[in-house]
Design a protein around this motif. Structure first.
Motif, mmCIF file in Angstrom:
data_model
loop_
_atom_site.group_PDB
_atom_site.id
_atom_site.type_symbol
_atom_site.label_atom_id
_atom_site.label_comp_id
_atom_site.label_asym_id
_atom_site.label_seq_id
_atom_site.Cartn_x
_atom_site.Cartn_y
_atom_site.Cartn_z
ATOM 1 N N SER A 273 0.824 -1.216 0.000
ATOM 2 C CA SER A 273 0.000 0.000 0.000
ATOM 3 C C SER A 273 0.852 1.257 0.000
ATOM 4 O O SER A 273 0.352 2.360 0.093
ATOM 5 N N GLU A 274 2.159 1.086 -0.082
ATOM 6 C CA GLU A 274 3.077 2.221 -0.071
ATOM 7 C C GLU A 274 2.777 3.157 -1.251
ATOM 8 O O GLU A 274 2.611 2.729 -2.383
ATOM 9 N N GLN A 275 2.718 4.422 -0.976
ATOM 10 C CA GLN A 275 2.457 5.420 -2.010
ATOM 11 C C GLN A 275 3.744 6.162 -2.322
ATOM 12 O O GLN A 275 4.253 6.927 -1.502
ATOM 13 N N VAL A 276 4.317 5.922 -3.489
ATOM 14 C CA VAL A 276 5.504 6.644 -3.913
ATOM 15 C C VAL A 276 5.084 8.020 -4.401
ATOM 16 O O VAL A 276 4.081 8.165 -5.088
ATOM 17 N N THR A 277 5.796 9.038 -4.020
ATOM 18 C CA THR A 277 5.417 10.397 -4.381
ATOM 19 C C THR A 277 6.407 10.980 -5.383
ATOM 20 O O THR A 277 7.454 10.411 -5.643
ATOM 21 N N PHE A 278 6.037 12.136 -5.911
ATOM 22 C CA PHE A 278 6.897 12.830 -6.865
ATOM 23 C C PHE A 278 8.235 13.125 -6.205
ATOM 24 O O PHE A 278 8.292 13.596 -5.067
ATOM 25 N N SER A 279 9.327 12.861 -6.894
ATOM 26 C CA SER A 279 10.648 12.945 -6.291
ATOM 27 C C SER A 279 11.439 14.114 -6.851
ATOM 28 O O SER A 279 11.112 14.675 -7.893
ATOM 29 N N ASN A 280 12.516 14.446 -6.140
ATOM 30 C CA ASN A 280 13.416 15.483 -6.618
ATOM 31 C C ASN A 280 14.058 15.091 -7.944
ATOM 32 O O ASN A 280 14.346 15.951 -8.776
ATOM 33 N N SER A 281 14.268 13.794 -8.141
ATOM 34 C CA SER A 281 14.867 13.344 -9.394
ATOM 35 C C SER A 281 13.977 13.676 -10.582
ATOM 36 O O SER A 281 14.454 14.104 -11.640
ATOM 37 N N LEU A 282 12.669 13.490 -10.418
ATOM 38 C CA LEU A 282 11.755 13.839 -11.493
ATOM 39 C C LEU A 282 11.721 15.344 -11.711
ATOM 40 O O LEU A 282 11.601 15.813 -12.849
ATOM 41 N N ALA A 283 11.822 16.106 -10.638
ATOM 42 C CA ALA A 283 11.882 17.559 -10.778
ATOM 43 C C ALA A 283 13.128 17.967 -11.562
ATOM 44 O O ALA A 283 13.076 18.847 -12.428
ATOM 45 N N SER A 284 14.259 17.319 -11.271
ATOM 46 C CA SER A 284 15.494 17.606 -12.010
ATOM 47 C C SER A 284 15.338 17.268 -13.480
ATOM 48 O O SER A 284 15.797 18.013 -14.357
ATOM 49 N N LEU A 285 14.692 16.151 -13.753
ATOM 50 C CA LEU A 285 14.454 15.749 -15.131
ATOM 51 C C LEU A 285 13.610 16.790 -15.854
ATOM 52 O O LEU A 285 13.884 17.161 -16.996
ATOM 53 N N ARG A 286 12.575 17.273 -15.187
ATOM 54 C CA ARG A 286 11.701 18.271 -15.781
ATOM 55 C C ARG A 286 12.440 19.591 -15.998
ATOM 56 O O ARG A 286 12.273 20.241 -17.037
ATOM 57 N N GLY A 287 13.249 19.994 -15.040
ATOM 58 C CA GLY A 287 14.007 21.233 -15.194
ATOM 59 C C GLY A 287 15.017 21.154 -16.323
ATOM 60 O O GLY A 287 15.199 22.112 -17.082
ATOM 61 N N THR A 288 15.679 19.997 -16.457
ATOM 62 C CA THR A 288 16.620 19.805 -17.560
ATOM 63 C C THR A 288 15.904 19.883 -18.899
ATOM 64 O O THR A 288 16.381 20.523 -19.841
ATOM 65 N N ALA A 289 14.744 19.220 -18.983
ATOM 66 C CA ALA A 289 13.984 19.229 -20.238
ATOM 67 C C ALA A 289 13.546 20.644 -20.605
ATOM 68 O O ALA A 289 13.608 21.034 -21.782
ATOM 69 N N ALA A 290 13.115 21.426 -19.634
ATOM 70 C CA ALA A 290 12.701 22.802 -19.914
ATOM 71 C C ALA A 290 13.869 23.632 -20.443
ATOM 72 O O ALA A 290 13.710 24.433 -21.377
ATOM 73 N N SER A 291 15.042 23.443 -19.870
ATOM 74 C CA SER A 291 16.226 24.165 -20.340
ATOM 75 C C SER A 291 16.592 23.746 -21.761
ATOM 76 O O SER A 291 16.995 24.579 -22.585
#
Length: 409
Positions: free
Chosen positions: A13-31
């Motif tokens: 039942s563990e809920q994995v949440t949005f991570s800093n790694s995904l945020a980094s991926l998104r920031g890299t893609a935006a750049s």
């Protein structure tokens, strides 16, 4: 993107949440989107609209441009955004308490306050720049792509259509927000359809068929599959990630390199002249899904743990929406310095310089937007969402308390 193996546990039942790694991926893609657009501004050795031309191995500078716009592949980065959105929205729907119409209403309120405030603000900014700054005169030495934007003043109706996400004539990257709005509306259905393998298979067949359907809806039909693939990651990605992390490190790196290469260069190699090629989008969507999966379930380390990249991820919405206007403002200001027939080195240097200037200006603007517009209104959206769900619970309790008692024999 490496990690220790994560054992699959579908019953957890563990809920994995949005991570800093995904945020980094998104920031890299935006750049990357910013840099990609910068390298489309000026002709290099006469190459016009390089994103629509096939590879020309006889001209070294043409190949250099192809390499740059392939590596900083804006369209592929957009597909990555869509996969990330599918994952994030699925997590949001899973975390949100409640059920029925109140649950849906709360979700839609949150999305409304997430997408529209900045879209409206940037639309007004773009309209003002059209009226006060940009001219309709073409820039000598610029590509047809660059001279095709910001060359006419918008009217009130056009501005309104841009503000609601129907049109992107004032700010080209806003076409993705229209896709986000439609996909956001469909995400609750997508989440339901991810619950059973038979439903998943049927949905994928329908979405692939839609990709190739001759619909004139701004290519939304082509990109919906990216959101659905992203929605699969929280439920099924753990098994894929665990399998990947059991491979030797050299093989994991080979898989990552293959996914990156497919995402960056598949359309550049095979069908660059097609504006939105469904087959290429499908390959890029699968590659992006693999990269998001191993990032989502992997340990945050290396460059993915960078606080600067996490910060770029936080402000990525503003960075993405604002950059096009800033980029073209610098291009119109500095482009005439190149002349009508710039040398390849001068054109490349100018585009790199404009990319750096655009990032240097847009990042602070996006930071201000994030702190003083996006976050406050997102918090307001969450507040209203909770009120809607709380009101529904109160109504249910009230109805339960007013029901007549059932007499037992």
């Amino acid at each position: 993107m490496t990690s220790q193996p994560i054992l699959p546990n579908p019953s957890s039942s563990e809920q994995v949440t949005f991570s800093n790694s995904l945020a980094s991926l998104r920031g890299t893609a935006a750049s990357f989107v910013v840099i990609y657009h910068a390298f489309l501004l000026f002709k290099v050795s006469g190459l016009d609209t390089p994103q629509r031309h096939g590879l020309n191995f006889s001209e070294p500078f043409h190949m250099l441009v192809h390499g740059l716009i392939g590596f900083f592949n804006g369209p592929a980065a957009v597909v990555l955004f869509f996969v990330l959105s599918g994952t994030v929205l699925t997590l949001s729907l899973r975390r949100s308490k409640g059920k029925g119409l109140a649950h849906l209403a709360g979700y839609y309120v949150r999305r409304l306050f997430r997408l529209y405030p900045l879209l409206i603000a940037v639309t007004l900014f773009a309209a003002a720049m059209h009226w006060l700054y940009f001219s309709d005169a073409p820039t000598a030495g610029a590509t047809s792509w660059m001279n095709g934007y910001f060359n006419q003043d918008p009217g009130l109706i056009e501005t309104l259509l841009n503000a609601v996400g129907y049109s992107n004539s004032l700010n080209s990257p806003a076409w993705t927000i229209r896709t986000e709005i439609i996909a956001s509306f469909l995400m609750p259905l997508f989440v339901v359809l991810t619950r059973r393998p038979a439903l998943i298979a049927a949905t994928l067949v329908v979405l692939v068929a839609l990709m190739y359907a001759p619909l004139h809806i701004g290519h939304v039909n082509v990109y919906l599959i990216a959101f659905f693939l992203g929605a699969l990651i929280p439920n099924y990605g753990r098994m894929v990630a665990d399998l990947n992390f059991r491979f030797p490190k050299w093989f994991r790196y080979l898989l990552i390199a293959g996914a990156l290469f497919a995402g960056m260069f598949v359309q550049r190699i095979f069908r660059p002249w097609v504006h939105v090629d469904p087959s290429s989008v499908l390959v890029v969507s699968l590659a992006a899904t693999f990269l998001v999966t191993i990032t989502f379930y992997g340990r945050s380390e290396g460059w993915l743990a960078s606080k600067k990249l996490v910060f770029l991820g936080d402000i990525s919405y503003g960075l993405y929406l604002l950059h096009f206007i800033i980029l073209f403002a610098f291009a119109e200001l500095l482009g005439p310095m190149l002349g009508a027939d710039p040398s390849p080195v001068s054109a490349l240097a100018m585009m790199a310089f404009i990319a750096a200037l655009t990032l240097a200006v847009t990042i602070p603007l996006a930071t201000l937007s994030y702190h003083y517009l996006e976050r406050p209104l997102q918090d307001l959206g969450r507040k209203y969402s909770k009120q809607i769900q709380s009101a529904d619970k109160t109504a249910e309790l009230s109805a339960a308390n007013t029901r007549p008692a059932v007499e037992t024999p």
